[in-house]
Scaffold this motif. Structure first.
Motif, PDB file in Angstrom:
ATOM      1  N   GLU A  65     -42.905  -7.783 -19.669  1.00  0.00           N
ATOM      2  CA  GLU A  65     -43.849  -6.954 -18.928  1.00  0.00           C
ATOM      3  C   GLU A  65     -43.580  -6.988 -17.403  1.00  0.00           C
ATOM      4  OE1 GLU A  65     -48.678  -6.691 -17.787  1.00  0.00           O
ATOM      5  OE2 GLU A  65     -47.566  -8.906 -18.571  1.00  0.00           O
ATOM      6  N   ILE A  66     -43.360  -5.545 -16.990  1.00  0.00           N
ATOM      7  CA  ILE A  66     -43.039  -5.206 -15.651  1.00  0.00           C
ATOM      8  C   ILE A  66     -44.314  -5.253 -14.830  1.00  0.00           C
ATOM      9  CG2 ILE A  66     -41.950  -3.567 -14.054  1.00  0.00           C
ATOM     10  CD1 ILE A  66     -40.081  -2.927 -16.575  1.00  0.00           C
ATOM     11  N   GLY A  67     -44.627  -6.175 -13.770  1.00  0.00           N
ATOM     12  CA  GLY A  67     -45.728  -6.018 -13.089  1.00  0.00           C
ATOM     13  C   GLY A  67     -46.940  -6.897 -13.883  1.00  0.00           C
ATOM     14  N   CYS A  68     -46.347  -8.118 -14.072  1.00  0.00           N
ATOM     15  CA  CYS A  68     -47.133  -9.007 -15.130  1.00  0.00           C
ATOM     16  C   CYS A  68     -48.447  -9.622 -14.616  1.00  0.00           C
ATOM     17  CB  CYS A  68     -46.259 -10.164 -15.509  1.00  0.00           C
ATOM     18  SG  CYS A  68     -45.808 -11.380 -14.397  1.00  0.00           S
ATOM     19  N   GLY A  69     -48.526  -9.322 -13.027  1.00  0.00           N
ATOM     20  CA  GLY A  69     -49.993  -9.994 -12.488  1.00  0.00           C
ATOM     21  C   GLY A  69     -50.002 -11.493 -12.745  1.00  0.00           C
ATOM     22  N   THR A  70     -51.347 -11.703 -13.246  1.00  0.00           N
ATOM     23  CA  THR A  70     -51.817 -13.094 -13.500  1.00  0.00           C
ATOM     24  C   THR A  70     -51.341 -13.632 -14.611  1.00  0.00           C
ATOM     25  OG1 THR A  70     -53.800 -12.276 -14.628  1.00  0.00           O
ATOM     26  CG2 THR A  70     -54.064 -12.523 -12.196  1.00  0.00           C
ATOM     27  N   GLY A  71     -50.549 -12.946 -15.488  1.00  0.00           N
ATOM     28  CA  GLY A  71     -49.746 -13.385 -16.884  1.00  0.00           C
ATOM     29  C   GLY A  71     -50.805 -13.096 -18.031  1.00  0.00           C
ATOM     30  N   ARG A  72     -51.996 -12.638 -17.754  1.00  0.00           N
ATOM     31  CA  ARG A  72     -53.032 -12.338 -18.861  1.00  0.00           C
ATOM     32  C   ARG A  72     -52.575 -11.819 -20.077  1.00  0.00           C
ATOM     33  NH1 ARG A  72     -55.482  -7.768 -21.782  1.00  0.00           N
ATOM     34  NH2 ARG A  72     -57.559  -8.412 -22.259  1.00  0.00           N
ATOM     35  N   ASN A  73     -51.803 -10.581 -19.706  1.00  0.00           N
ATOM     36  CA  ASN A  73     -51.201  -9.701 -20.880  1.00  0.00           C
ATOM     37  C   ASN A  73     -50.233 -10.348 -21.687  1.00  0.00           C
ATOM     38  OD1 ASN A  73     -52.766  -7.619 -20.263  1.00  0.00           O
ATOM     39  ND2 ASN A  73     -51.396  -6.849 -18.967  1.00  0.00           N
ATOM     40  N   LEU A  74     -49.212 -11.153 -20.886  1.00  0.00           N
ATOM     41  CA  LEU A  74     -48.254 -11.834 -21.585  1.00  0.00           C
ATOM     42  C   LEU A  74     -48.719 -13.100 -22.449  1.00  0.00           C
ATOM     43  CD1 LEU A  74     -45.426 -12.287 -18.731  1.00  0.00           C
ATOM     44  CD2 LEU A  74     -45.193 -10.936 -20.946  1.00  0.00           C
ATOM     45  N   ILE A  75     -49.633 -13.701 -22.102  1.00  0.00           N
ATOM     46  CA  ILE A  75     -50.393 -14.739 -22.971  1.00  0.00           C
ATOM     47  C   ILE A  75     -50.911 -14.383 -23.979  1.00  0.00           C
ATOM     48  CG2 ILE A  75     -52.437 -16.544 -22.802  1.00  0.00           C
ATOM     49  CD1 ILE A  75     -51.744 -16.997 -19.804  1.00  0.00           C
ATOM     50  N   ALA A  76     -51.833 -13.249 -24.013  1.00  0.00           N
ATOM     51  CA  ALA A  76     -52.482 -12.577 -25.091  1.00  0.00           C
ATOM     52  C   ALA A  76     -51.449 -11.997 -26.148  1.00  0.00           C
ATOM     53  CB  ALA A  76     -53.226 -11.419 -24.575  1.00  0.00           C
ATOM     54  N   ALA A  77     -50.435 -11.479 -25.557  1.00  0.00           N
ATOM     55  CA  ALA A  77     -49.102 -10.833 -26.425  1.00  0.00           C
ATOM     56  C   ALA A  77     -48.467 -12.221 -27.327  1.00  0.00           C
ATOM     57  CB  ALA A  77     -47.990 -10.102 -25.640  1.00  0.00           C
ATOM     58  N   ALA A  78     -48.027 -13.252 -26.476  1.00  0.00           N
ATOM     59  CA  ALA A  78     -47.582 -14.455 -27.104  1.00  0.00           C
ATOM     60  C   ALA A  78     -48.360 -14.842 -28.015  1.00  0.00           C
ATOM     61  CB  ALA A  78     -47.166 -15.430 -25.915  1.00  0.00           C
ATOM     62  N   ARG A  79     -49.642 -14.985 -27.959  1.00  0.00           N
ATOM     63  CA  ARG A  79     -50.596 -15.445 -29.043  1.00  0.00           C
ATOM     64  C   ARG A  79     -50.583 -14.549 -30.162  1.00  0.00           C
ATOM     65  NH1 ARG A  79     -55.396 -17.479 -24.836  1.00  0.00           N
ATOM     66  NH2 ARG A  79     -54.105 -19.678 -24.470  1.00  0.00           N
ATOM     67  N   ALA A  80     -50.471 -13.179 -30.004  1.00  0.00           N
ATOM     68  CA  ALA A  80     -50.634 -12.243 -31.027  1.00  0.00           C
ATOM     69  C   ALA A  80     -49.411 -12.150 -31.603  1.00  0.00           C
ATOM     70  CB  ALA A  80     -50.975 -10.831 -30.543  1.00  0.00           C
TER      71      ALA A  80
END
Length: 230
Positions: free
Chosen positions: A53-68
């Motif tokens: 993720e480019i521009g990951c911010g607070t990590g919200r999206n990466l955490i959701a993706a890693a769980r999915a």
């Protein structure tokens, strides 16, 4: 990784904006950053694949993706060290520090090999970042250039509100401008241009009556097959 004056100024500006906002960013943004979860649902990285993720911010999206998609490895960069501080804490609290690696980097020019030991990625995504990056076209080109064979770059950001009332668009754009957010009207054209220049297939999809725009750049299937066969 060193940054030039332009990148350094932008990093400082982002830190100033998010030094306080990062503490309640996820709570407020879930109501109007539409299309992020759609992107994650359709990510579908290959087994053992790499996702950036480019521009990951607070990590919200990466955490959701890693769980999915638990069988992939995840990486994130952000220019704001303040945001990364929050992201690291959230990733640790989620128990995903072993699967998500974060680093500070400029979306328009970063050395993925030096930061992560990975130079190419199976999936790359940019969620509501292009509207905040001055050289947003450079950020798109940089991401597209780091795709592995068979890889795909996914983008979601504010659209032009083309099927929504004009008053809504004016109010939204005025509010976004207060936070230096500028929806990118040229996104469909730029996706096409970058795709043509790098031999990628481009795709563009308006979402929610144009409230959000989604785009993709992907390696042609024939190219991916021939590369893997070699």
């Amino acid at each position: 990784m060193g940054k030039g004056n332009g990148a350094g100024n932008h990093a400082g500006h982002m830190d100033a904006i998010y030094r306080t906002q990062r503490h309640f960013y996820d709570v407020t943004r879930k109501y109007y950053l539409l299309g992020r979860d759609r992107l994650i649902r359709e990510l579908a990285p290959p087994r053992g694949g790499t996702v950036l993720e480019i521009g990951c911010g607070t990590g919200r999206n990466l955490i959701a993706a890693a769980r999915a998609w638990p069988e992939a490895r995840y990486f994130g960069i952000d220019i704001s060290e303040a945001m990364l501080e929050t992201a690291r804490a959230k990733v640790q609290a989620a128990g995903l520090a072993g699967r998500i690696t974060l680093a500070q980097g400029d979306a328009t020019a970063f050395d993925a090999e030096a930061l992560f030991g990975v130079s190419r990625f199976d999936r790359i995504f940019q969620s509501y970042t292009l509207s905040m990056i001055p050289d947003w076209q450079g950020a798109l080109r940089e991401g597209a250039g780091k795709l592995a064979p068979g890889g795909r770059l996914d983008v979601v950001d504010f659209g032009q509100q083309e099927a929504l009332p004009g008053a809504f668009k004016r109010l939204l754009f005025a509010w976004l401008a207060r936070f230096d957010v500028e929806p990118r009207q040229a996104l469909p054209v730029v996706l096409q241009q970058i795709g043509g220049a790098q031999g990628l297939v481009d795709q563009f999809t308006p979402l929610y009556r144009g409230y959000a725009w989604a785009g993709q750049l992907s390696t042609p299937i024939s190219t991916a097959i021939s590369t893997s066969a070699a």
